[in-house]
Design a protein around this motif. Structure first.
Motif, PDB file in Angstrom:
ATOM      1  N   LYS A 289      44.765  19.961  35.841  1.00 61.24           N
ATOM      2  CA  LYS A 289      43.480  20.534  35.409  1.00 61.24           C
ATOM      3  C   LYS A 289      43.287  20.624  33.901  1.00 61.24           C
ATOM      4  N   GLY A 290      44.341  20.388  33.129  1.00 54.74           N
ATOM      5  CA  GLY A 290      44.188  20.414  31.678  1.00 54.74           C
ATOM      6  C   GLY A 290      44.457  21.773  31.071  1.00 54.74           C
ATOM      7  N   TYR A 291      44.485  21.801  29.732  1.00 58.01           N
ATOM      8  CA  TYR A 291      44.810  23.031  29.011  1.00 58.01           C
ATOM      9  C   TYR A 291      43.760  24.126  29.193  1.00 58.01           C
ATOM     10  N   GLY A 292      42.538  23.743  29.613  1.00 55.40           N
ATOM     11  CA  GLY A 292      41.494  24.741  29.859  1.00 55.40           C
ATOM     12  C   GLY A 292      41.829  25.701  30.975  1.00 55.40           C
ATOM     13  N   LEU A 293      42.890  25.425  31.720  1.00 49.04           N
ATOM     14  CA  LEU A 293      43.350  26.328  32.779  1.00 49.04           C
ATOM     15  C   LEU A 293      43.630  27.728  32.237  1.00 49.04           C
ATOM     16  N   ILE A 294      43.942  27.818  30.955  1.00 51.95           N
ATOM     17  CA  ILE A 294      44.289  29.114  30.369  1.00 51.95           C
ATOM     18  C   ILE A 294      43.136  30.114  30.454  1.00 51.95           C
ATOM     19  N   ASP A 295      41.884  29.649  30.369  1.00 53.57           N
ATOM     20  CA  ASP A 295      40.740  30.567  30.362  1.00 53.57           C
ATOM     21  C   ASP A 295      40.625  31.381  31.641  1.00 53.57           C
ATOM     22  N   PRO A 296      40.584  30.758  32.832  1.00 62.44           N
ATOM     23  CA  PRO A 296      40.509  31.580  34.052  1.00 62.44           C
ATOM     24  C   PRO A 296      41.759  32.420  34.271  1.00 62.44           C
ATOM     25  N   MET A 297      42.919  31.962  33.813  1.00 62.00           N
ATOM     26  CA  MET A 297      44.129  32.765  33.982  1.00 62.00           C
ATOM     27  C   MET A 297      44.045  34.040  33.146  1.00 62.00           C
ATOM     28  N   LEU A 298      43.567  33.917  31.921  1.00 65.95           N
ATOM     29  CA  LEU A 298      43.431  35.105  31.070  1.00 65.95           C
ATOM     30  C   LEU A 298      42.357  36.047  31.612  1.00 65.95           C
ATOM     31  N   ARG A 299      41.257  35.469  32.100  1.00 65.44           N
ATOM     32  CA  ARG A 299      40.190  36.318  32.659  1.00 65.44           C
ATOM     33  C   ARG A 299      40.697  37.105  33.854  1.00 65.44           C
ATOM     34  N   TYR A 300      41.455  36.441  34.727  1.00 68.61           N
ATOM     35  CA  TYR A 300      41.983  37.133  35.905  1.00 68.61           C
ATOM     36  C   TYR A 300      42.927  38.247  35.488  1.00 68.61           C
ATOM     37  N   LEU A 301      43.801  37.968  34.539  1.00 73.37           N
ATOM     38  CA  LEU A 301      44.767  38.974  34.103  1.00 73.37           C
ATOM     39  C   LEU A 301      44.060  40.202  33.542  1.00 73.37           C
ATOM     40  N   LYS A 302      43.018  39.980  32.735  1.00 75.39           N
ATOM     41  CA  LYS A 302      42.266  41.105  32.170  1.00 75.39           C
ATOM     42  C   LYS A 302      41.540  41.888  33.266  1.00 75.39           C
ATOM     43  N   LYS A 303      40.947  41.171  34.237  1.00 74.45           N
ATOM     44  CA  LYS A 303      40.247  41.844  35.334  1.00 74.45           C
ATOM     45  C   LYS A 303      41.215  42.675  36.162  1.00 74.45           C
ATOM     46  N   PHE A 304      42.382  42.103  36.448  1.00 75.11           N
ATOM     47  CA  PHE A 304      43.396  42.830  37.210  1.00 75.11           C
ATOM     48  C   PHE A 304      43.801  44.102  36.477  1.00 75.11           C
ATOM     49  N   MET A 305      44.050  43.994  35.185  1.00 75.40           N
ATOM     50  CA  MET A 305      44.475  45.158  34.410  1.00 75.40           C
ATOM     51  C   MET A 305      43.379  46.219  34.355  1.00 75.40           C
ATOM     52  N   GLU A 306      42.141  45.772  34.280  1.00 72.86           N
ATOM     53  CA  GLU A 306      41.029  46.729  34.276  1.00 72.86           C
ATOM     54  C   GLU A 306      40.955  47.475  35.601  1.00 72.86           C
ATOM     55  N   GLU A 307      41.078  46.740  36.707  1.00 74.48           N
ATOM     56  CA  GLU A 307      40.994  47.366  38.024  1.00 74.48           C
ATOM     57  C   GLU A 307      42.152  48.321  38.279  1.00 74.48           C
ATOM     58  N   LYS A 308      43.316  48.027  37.737  1.00 76.41           N
ATOM     59  CA  LYS A 308      44.496  48.863  37.946  1.00 76.41           C
ATOM     60  C   LYS A 308      44.661  49.932  36.872  1.00 76.41           C
ATOM     61  N   GLY A 309      43.775  49.917  35.870  1.00 78.84           N
ATOM     62  CA  GLY A 309      43.877  50.912  34.802  1.00 78.84           C
ATOM     63  C   GLY A 309      45.063  50.677  33.888  1.00 78.84           C
ATOM     64  N   CYS A 310      45.458  49.426  33.718  1.00 80.15           N
ATOM     65  CA  CYS A 310      46.601  49.075  32.857  1.00 80.15           C
ATOM     66  C   CYS A 310      46.100  48.653  31.477  1.00 80.15           C
ATOM     67  N   SER A 311      46.685  49.189  30.451  1.00 83.64           N
ATOM     68  CA  SER A 311      46.292  48.804  29.101  1.00 83.64           C
ATOM     69  C   SER A 311      47.225  47.764  28.507  1.00 83.64           C
ATOM     70  N   SER A 312      48.428  47.609  29.086  1.00 83.53           N
ATOM     71  CA  SER A 312      49.373  46.610  28.589  1.00 83.53           C
ATOM     72  C   SER A 312      50.162  46.025  29.763  1.00 83.53           C
ATOM     73  N   LEU A 313      50.834  44.930  29.508  1.00 85.73           N
ATOM     74  CA  LEU A 313      51.631  44.300  30.557  1.00 85.73           C
ATOM     75  C   LEU A 313      52.783  45.196  31.004  1.00 85.73           C
ATOM     76  N   GLU A 314      53.251  46.021  30.092  1.00 90.49           N
ATOM     77  CA  GLU A 314      54.375  46.909  30.423  1.00 90.49           C
ATOM     78  C   GLU A 314      53.999  47.947  31.473  1.00 90.49           C
ATOM     79  N   ASP A 315      52.689  48.175  31.649  1.00 92.37           N
ATOM     80  CA  ASP A 315      52.252  49.162  32.636  1.00 92.37           C
ATOM     81  C   ASP A 315      52.548  48.723  34.072  1.00 92.37           C
ATOM     82  N   PHE A 316      52.699  47.406  34.289  1.00 98.89           N
ATOM     83  CA  PHE A 316      52.987  46.962  35.653  1.00 98.89           C
ATOM     84  C   PHE A 316      54.127  45.946  35.725  1.00 98.89           C
TER      85      PHE A 316
END
Length: 402
Positions: A289-316
């Motif tokens: 899929k190319g290097y543009g794959l990074i965009d949806p991966m980052l969006r998902y990670l941010k959405k997940f953290m928002e839903e779980k109330g995590c401010s950093s990766l260390e939170d989970f």
């Protein structure tokens, strides 16, 4: 809410946990530079070895589709790609230039060699001179002289790590294989030898499908074939088990973990982080899929953290590790479920009936109006019917059993 996606890996502060894995996606400085521009935090270069100075020709074809159960849907990839198409010195110069252009992105140089002290030390020295932030030692390729992967023998692996540590001051990362007795034990061995981190895992050895016309397994190169390295989404459960075992081992001998295998989207990344991974290396899906794959991966990670109330990766990070038990026999028998089928959604395909009849407890039958019906007294809640249902009409509900 602000999200901190940064992760510290081997002393380098990375803006997010997503890296290119050592593979064709990181074969040149120009390619890595484009990935960095797209948003990838770091890259592990394609492995550099002195074999490059013997030949710059590549096998063709060297990347093959892998499918399962007779399907034409590609679920993974097999490869016999083992050499870069440039000299060792040209490769190091190329990677040195990309590091100069992108000083805030982490550049890990992958090196591999036979079991020879001089070769490992020379490659390590050249990598350090090129400005590498760390070294990933490819210890999980077949070594023709030792007769085994270097990571399969504690003495050999320890010696290689120590050779490199004697020569350079860079953090050393040991790339391990699934093909060992206990990958957690091997990871601890690598850490005791001086590795700051381990990468789990290299591709898995396998055989390509048979071409029934030629009666030769692919890849067919002039009538001969060879075992391939398997990668892609279908190996993820196996790699997750490796990361799990390594993360448990890291509780007694602290070191960091890079997950590599089947990372295709943000959810995959979250799964590995929750098992204790520090960075996430992706290759096969990037090749698709190319290097543009990074965009949806980052969006998902941010959405997940928002839903779980995590401010950093260390939170989970490592959260799910605390909910794992050593084996299924350690799980509770108090949870008892039975299948329940919604007749309004059931399409009467009969798949659940056949599966339950020939692989379950013969608890499902068809009604006169062609709807599947579960006898909960016979159903033991195995879940097979839910797997084969094409429309998702089956759910599992709690029942009382004596």
């Amino acid at each position: 809410m602000a999200f901190n996606l940064e992760t510290n890996y081997c002393g380098f502060q990375c803006k997010n946990p997503f890296f290119l894995a050592s593979s064709p996606v990181s074969a040149s400085g120009e390619m890595i530079g484009r990935a960095f521009d797209a948003g990838w935090a770091g890259a592990v270069t394609k492995s550099i070895s002195f074999l490059q100075d013997e030949t710059t020709l590549s096998l063709t074809p060297r990347m093959l589709p892998v499918s399962t159960a007779g399907s034409r849907v590609v679920t993974g990839m097999g490869n016999i790609d083992f050499v870069m198409d440039k000299s060792v010195d040209d490769a190091f110069e190329d990677f040195a230039q990309v590091k100069k252009r992108y000083p805030t992105n982490m550049l890990i140089v992958s090196i591999k060699a036979h079991y020879r002290e001089e070769d490992w030390k020379r490659l390590a020295r050249k990598a350090e001179q090129a400005g590498a932030d760390a070294l990933e030692l490819c210890l999980s390729c077949i070594d023709s002289e030792a007769g085994v992967m270097l990571c399969q023998d504690k003495a050999l692996m320890t010696q290689v790590i120590q050779w490199v540590k004697e020569e350079v001051s860079l953090p050393v990362i040991a790339k391990l294989s699934l093909h060992v007795n206990d990958i957690g034990d091997m990871a601890v061995c690598a850490a005791k030898a001086g590795a700051a981190a381990v990468t789990a895992i290299n591709s898995i050895h396998g055989i390509g499908p048979l071409d029934s016309e030629t009666m030769v397994h692919i890849p067919n190169i002039m009538g001969k074939s060879a075992p391939m390295g398997l990668s892609g989404s279908f190996i993820k459960p196996m790699v997750e088990h490796c990361v799990y075992k390594i993360a448990l081992a890291a509780k007694t001998q602290p070191f960091q973990i890079a997950a590599a295998g089947g990372i295709c989207n943000g959810l995959d990344g979250v799964e590995y982080l929750s098992l204790g991974a520090h960075i996430l290396q992706s290759a096969t899906e990037v090749m698709y899929k190319g290097y543009g794959l990074i965009d949806p991966m980052l969006r998902y990670l941010k959405k997940f953290m928002e839903e779980k109330g995590c401010s950093s990766l260390e939170d989970f990070r490592g959260h799910s590790l605390d909910h794992m038990v050593p084996a299924a026999r350690n799980l509770s028998l108090k949870q008892q479920l039975a299948a329940k089928i919604d007749p309004g959604i059931c399409i009467g395909c009969n798949r659940c009936v056949i599966s339950c009849r020939d692989g379950g407890k013969q608890a499902i039958s068809m009604t006169e109006d062609k709807k599947a019906f579960v006898d909960t007294k016979r159903c033991t809640g195995c879940g097979l019917c839910r797997i084969v249902c094409p429309v998702g009409t089956i759910r599992m509900e709690e029942v009382k059993r004596s």
